[in-house]
Design an enzyme around this catalytic site. Structure first.
Site, PDB file in Angstrom:
ATOM      1  N   GLY A  86      -1.043  14.851  33.917  1.00  0.00           N
ATOM      2  CA  GLY A  86      -0.487  15.191  35.322  1.00  0.00           C
ATOM      3  C   GLY A  86      -1.386  16.182  36.140  1.00  0.00           C
ATOM      4  N   PRO A  88      -4.479  13.468  29.688  1.00  0.00           N
ATOM      5  CG  PRO A  88      -6.754  14.154  29.835  1.00  0.00           C
ATOM      6  CD  PRO A  88      -5.544  13.891  28.871  1.00  0.00           C
ATOM      7  N   GLY A  89      -5.098  11.382  32.623  1.00  0.00           N
ATOM      8  CA  GLY A  89      -5.241  10.255  33.176  1.00  0.00           C
ATOM      9  C   GLY A  89      -6.058  10.183  34.420  1.00  0.00           C
ATOM     10  NE  ARG A 115      -2.394   6.113  43.196  1.00  0.00           N
ATOM     11  CZ  ARG A 115      -2.465   7.346  44.047  1.00  0.00           C
ATOM     12  NH1 ARG A 115      -3.256   6.952  45.099  1.00  0.00           N
ATOM     13  NH2 ARG A 115      -1.772   8.370  44.111  1.00  0.00           N
ATOM     14  CE1 TYR A 168       4.059   5.928  42.908  1.00  0.00           C
ATOM     15  CE2 TYR A 168       1.436   5.562  42.700  1.00  0.00           C
ATOM     16  CZ  TYR A 168       2.839   5.476  42.101  1.00  0.00           C
ATOM     17  OH  TYR A 168       2.679   5.250  40.872  1.00  0.00           O
ATOM     18  CB  CYS A 215       2.737 -13.027  53.682  1.00  0.00           C
ATOM     19  SG  CYS A 215       1.295 -14.102  53.807  1.00  0.00           S
ATOM     20  CD  GLU A 216       5.781  -8.330  50.951  1.00  0.00           C
ATOM     21  OE1 GLU A 216       6.538  -7.537  51.404  1.00  0.00           O
ATOM     22  OE2 GLU A 216       5.846  -9.041  49.942  1.00  0.00           O
TER      23      GLU A 216
HETATM   24  C1  LIG Z   1       1.155   8.384  33.118  1.00  0.00           C
HETATM   25  C2  LIG Z   1       1.218   9.400  31.907  1.00  0.00           C
HETATM   26  C3  LIG Z   1       0.208  10.273  31.906  1.00  0.00           C
HETATM   27  C4  LIG Z   1      -0.956  10.551  32.450  1.00  0.00           C
HETATM   28  O1  LIG Z   1      -0.693  10.979  33.878  1.00  0.00           O
HETATM   29  P1  LIG Z   1      -1.755  11.489  34.793  1.00  0.00           P
HETATM   30  O2  LIG Z   1      -1.174  11.993  35.821  1.00  0.00           O
HETATM   31  O3  LIG Z   1      -2.477  10.357  35.203  1.00  0.00           O
HETATM   32  O4  LIG Z   1      -2.556  12.396  34.152  1.00  0.00           O
HETATM   33  C5  LIG Z   1       0.329  11.222  30.359  1.00  0.00           C
HETATM   34  N1  LIG Z   1       1.498  11.098  29.701  1.00  0.00           N
HETATM   35  C6  LIG Z   1       2.410  10.218  29.901  1.00  0.00           C
HETATM   36  C7  LIG Z   1       3.449   9.942  28.972  1.00  0.00           C
HETATM   37  C8  LIG Z   1       2.209   9.287  30.865  1.00  0.00           C
HETATM   38  O5  LIG Z   1       3.485   8.307  31.248  1.00  0.00           O
END
Ligand SMILES: *Cc1c(COP(=O)(O)O)cnc(C)c1O
Length: 416
Positions: A239, A274-275, A312, A316, A343-344
C-alpha cells in the site's frame, strides 16, 4: 525515482532510445527498467534490515515472469491473489516457502493447488474460507498454515476503490469476528494459525494509517497470546504510495523506520507486500498520436493506446504524467484531452492536460505505468494487447510479445 531520462531531448530507457524500441516493437508499448525495479526493491527491503522480515512483492501489480524472476533473484518472496498468480510464480522459480496467498474468494481448486505447492501461508478472509481450507487440507492429509486478515477499520485516505481496511469493505474480518475465527482456527485439526495479516489499502501517502493499524494489531496480538496461539508472523500488507503527480509519499526508509519503531517489543517476523512502490515508476507506456482534432470546446490527441491498455485513468480518474518522447524547444503549451480509439467516452488517458503542442505521428510517453498497467489490460474492442519489453542497461528483453489478431480468436476455435 526512475531511469527514464532525456538525452539530447530524446527519451531513453536506461541506455536504450525509446524511439529505437518503438521501431522494433511498435506502439503501444510497455517498457520496464530493470535498474529501477532493482533500486526500488533494494530501497524497500533494506528499510527493514536488522529485523526478521520477508518482502513478498505483490504479483498483481506487474506479473510479467521476467519481472518476477528479476525480483526473485534479489531475494523477494511473492504475495499472490489467484491460482493463476501461483502458476506464474512457480513458473518463475519462486521458492513456495516465500509465497503468501491473499484474496477474499479463493476457489477450491486454487486452495488445493496452493497446498500441493506447500506455500508459506494463506491469508484467510472469512470463516467459511477457513472451514473450506480445513476440509481440503484434511482430505489431503496435511495442515494449512494461515493468517487471518483483520480489518482494523482505519481510513487510508486514498481512492475509495483501493481503500480496503474500512469496516464497510469486503476484505478481512473485523476485530471481533477475527477473534472468534482465531478461536475456531485453533480448534480446527488441519489449520495452523501462525500469523496476523492486514492490508488497509493502496497508494497511501502517509505512514499514519499504517501506524494506526499497527496499534490495533498489537492489542489484538495480545488477545491471541492470551488464547494460547503461537503467532510468528505479522503481515502488514502493501500500500505504500508513489508520486504520480504532486503526491509526496514517505520514502520506504521512513516507512520502515516508523514500522520498526512501532514493532520493537514484538518478537514477530514481519511480512510486507509492496506492489506499486516497486513497479509503478519502473514502467512507461509509449503511444503514437494517430490524429489531432479540435472541436469548438476541446482539443483532442487521439492516440493508439487506450483504456484497454491502461485502465487507471478511466477506472480511478488517475493522473499519469505524459510527455513527448522527443522534446522540442519553443513549443507553445496546449490544453488537450489524450484519448484512445475505444468507443467509450470514458476512454481517456488524460483530461484537460497542458502539453507542448503535439503533431500527428509524434510519440508520447505515459509515465508511472509499471504497476496496474499491463496487468489490468484487456482486449476490449478486439485490440491485441501491446508488447512488454524489459531494458537492463543496453540489453533488451522482449518480456511479452505483442498479441496478433490470431491471439484474439485462438480460444474460439470451435466457432470458426
Ligand atoms: C494489491 C495488494 C497489495 C499491493 O498493494 P500496493 O498498493 O501495490 O503495494 C498487497 N497486498 C494485498 C493483499 C493486495 O491486495
Amino acid at each position: 525515482m526512475h531511469y527514464f531520462e532525456y538525452r539530447n531531448d530524446e527519451l531513453y530507457a536506461e541506455e536504450v532510445s525509446v524511439n529505437e524500441l518503438v521501431r522494433e516493437f511498435d506502439t503501444p508499448l510497455y517498457i520496464y527498467s530493470a535498474k529501477t525495479l532493482r533500486r526500488h526493491f533494494r530501497a524497500f527491503d533494506s528499510a527493514f534490515e536488522g529485523i526478521d522480515h520477508l518482502t513478498c512483492y505483490s504479483v498483481k501489480a506487474n506479473s510479467n515472469i521476467c519481472v518476477l524472476k528479476l525480483l526473485s533473484e534479489m531475494g523477494s518472496g511473492m504475495d499472490i491473489v489467484s491460482g493463476g498468480e501461483l502458476f506464474r510464480t512457480l513458473k518463475a522459480g519462486i521458492d513456495p516457502q516465500k509465497i503468501v496467498y491473499s484474496g477474499v474468494g479463493k476457489r477450491e481448486n486454487e486452495i488445493r493447488e496452493a497446498l500441493i505447492s506447500n506455500i508459506l501461508m494463506f491469508n484467510v478472509e472469512s470463516r467459511q474460507e477457513l472451514e473450506k481450507i480445513d476440509r481440503i487440507a484434511g482430505e489431503m492429509d496435511t495442515q494449512a498454515r494461515i493468517s487471518l486478515r483483520i480489518n482494523p477499520d482505519v481510513d487510508p485516505k486514498t481512492h475509495p476503490y483501493i481503500a480496503t481496511g474500512l469496516q464497510k469493505s469486503k476484505f478481512g474480518l473485523d476485530l471481533e469476528q477475527a477473534l472468534e475465527s482465531y478461536r475456531l482456527a485453533g480448534d480446527l485439526p488441519h489449520i495452523l494459525p501462525i500469523g496476523i495479516d492486514c492490508h488497509i489499502g493502496s497508494q497511501l501517502t502517509s505512514v499514519e494509517p499504517f501506524l494506526e493499524a499497527l496499534e490495533r494489531i498489537k492489542i489484538f496480538h495480545g488477545h491471541l497470546q492470551e488464547m494460547g496461539l503461537e503467532i510468528k508472523y505479522l503481515d502488514l500488507g502493501g500500500g505504500l504510495g508513489i508520486t504520480y503527480d504532486q503526491e509526496a509519499p514517505p520514502h520506504p526508509a521512513e516507512f520502515g523506520q516508523a514500522v520498526r519503531e512501532s514493532l520493537k517489543d514484538l518478537d514477530l517476523t514481519l511480512i510486507l507486500e509492496p506492489g506499486r512502490v516497486i513497479a509503478g515508476n519502473a514502467g512507461i507506456l509509449v503511444t503514437r498520436v494517430l490524429y489531432t482534432k479540435s472541436t469548438p470546446s476541446k482539443n483532442f490527441l487521439i492516440v493508439d493506446a487506450a483504456m484497454n491498455d491502461l485502465l487507471r485513468p478511466s477506472l480511478y480518474g488517475s493522473y499519469h504524467h505524459i510527455a513527448p518522447v522527443e522534446q522540442k524547444n519553443g513549443k507553445t503549451l496546449q490544453t488537450v484531452d489524450v484519448v484512445g480509439p475505444i468507443c467509450e467516452s470514458g476512454d481517456f488517458l488524460a483530461q484537460g492536460r497542458e502539453l507542448p503542442e503535439t503533431a500527428q505521428d509524434e510519440l508520447l510517453a505515459i509515465f508511472s505505468a509499471g504497476a496496474y498497467g499491463f496487468t489490468m489490460s484487456s482486449q476490449y474492442n478486439s485490440r491485441p494487447r501491446p508488447a512488454e519489453v524489459l531494458v537492463d542497461k543496453d540489453e533488451i528483453t522482449l518480456a511479452r510479445r505483442k498479441e496478433i489478431y490470431f491471439d484474439l480468436l485462438q480460444l474460439e476455435e470451435q466457432c470458426y
